[in-house]
Design a protein around this motif. Sequence first.
Motif: not given
Length: 267
Positions: A150-156, A199-206, A229-233
């Motif tokens: 998760a830290e890697f995804l957020r940092a990227c 997780a990369a698409a919804m980083l706030e919930h990664g 219930g969290h959505r990414v188009t």
Amino acid sequence: MIAKSLRTLLDGLIDYAGLFPPAALSMQDAVRNYARYREQPYAWALGRFVVPAERAHEVPSDFPLSVLWSAAAAAAAFESGGRGRRTPYEVKAANVDDVERIATDADGRTVYVEITDLTLLDAIARHGLRAKIRTGGLTPDALPPVGNVAEFLRACKAAGVAFKATAGLHHPLRCVKPLTYEADAPTGTMHGFLNVFLAAAMLEHGDDILREEDARAFAFDDEAAWWHGHRVTTDELRIMRRDFATSFGSCSFEEPISDLRALGWIE
């Protein structure tokens, strides 16, 4: 029919690395497999053929490649041109000097730099390079914790750096599985490739998406993908795949497809 959101997420996602452990196939078998996968109904999920630089000449010229170079050999490789400027290269870096040298040699080519030190992302971003994360291995200690991924995804994302993943992503969802194909193989909790890319698409919930093991938590339709219930188009997924989360390397193409079929997500 496959939902458009899932098709978008999976399109060209799986770079085939059959030459590498735990499959460790011969070149003949790996080439034969890749050629066969290109003719199958799920060829749309197939990415590039991953090959060590010293063996790239053994691969049919019409195969799209991703070429692995050692840091020491990268300069000569880039100078020679390899299979052309559109062929991505993958190389490890341990420090800023490595990144600077890779950037100089790359001369505008697409290069994925495998790192464990996230402070190197600043240099990677500055030079327009991409990052690579190792998400598994042959022993339990090679599996990075959820927090590290998760830290890697957020940092990227924060650095504006696209990435790919490699190793251990044979299954769609996080699960406990043998880490090799040996009868006495050690087991470990493997990351799921859908977990990583959603997780990369919804980083706030990664972090929570990376931990998710229940297929019922996910849903896909033509308009969007969902997690609890969290959505990414679908459009957001298309942009993410193009600009941020590009692919993952797997020594198996059949396992990911078989698991997706077993879950009922593809026919």
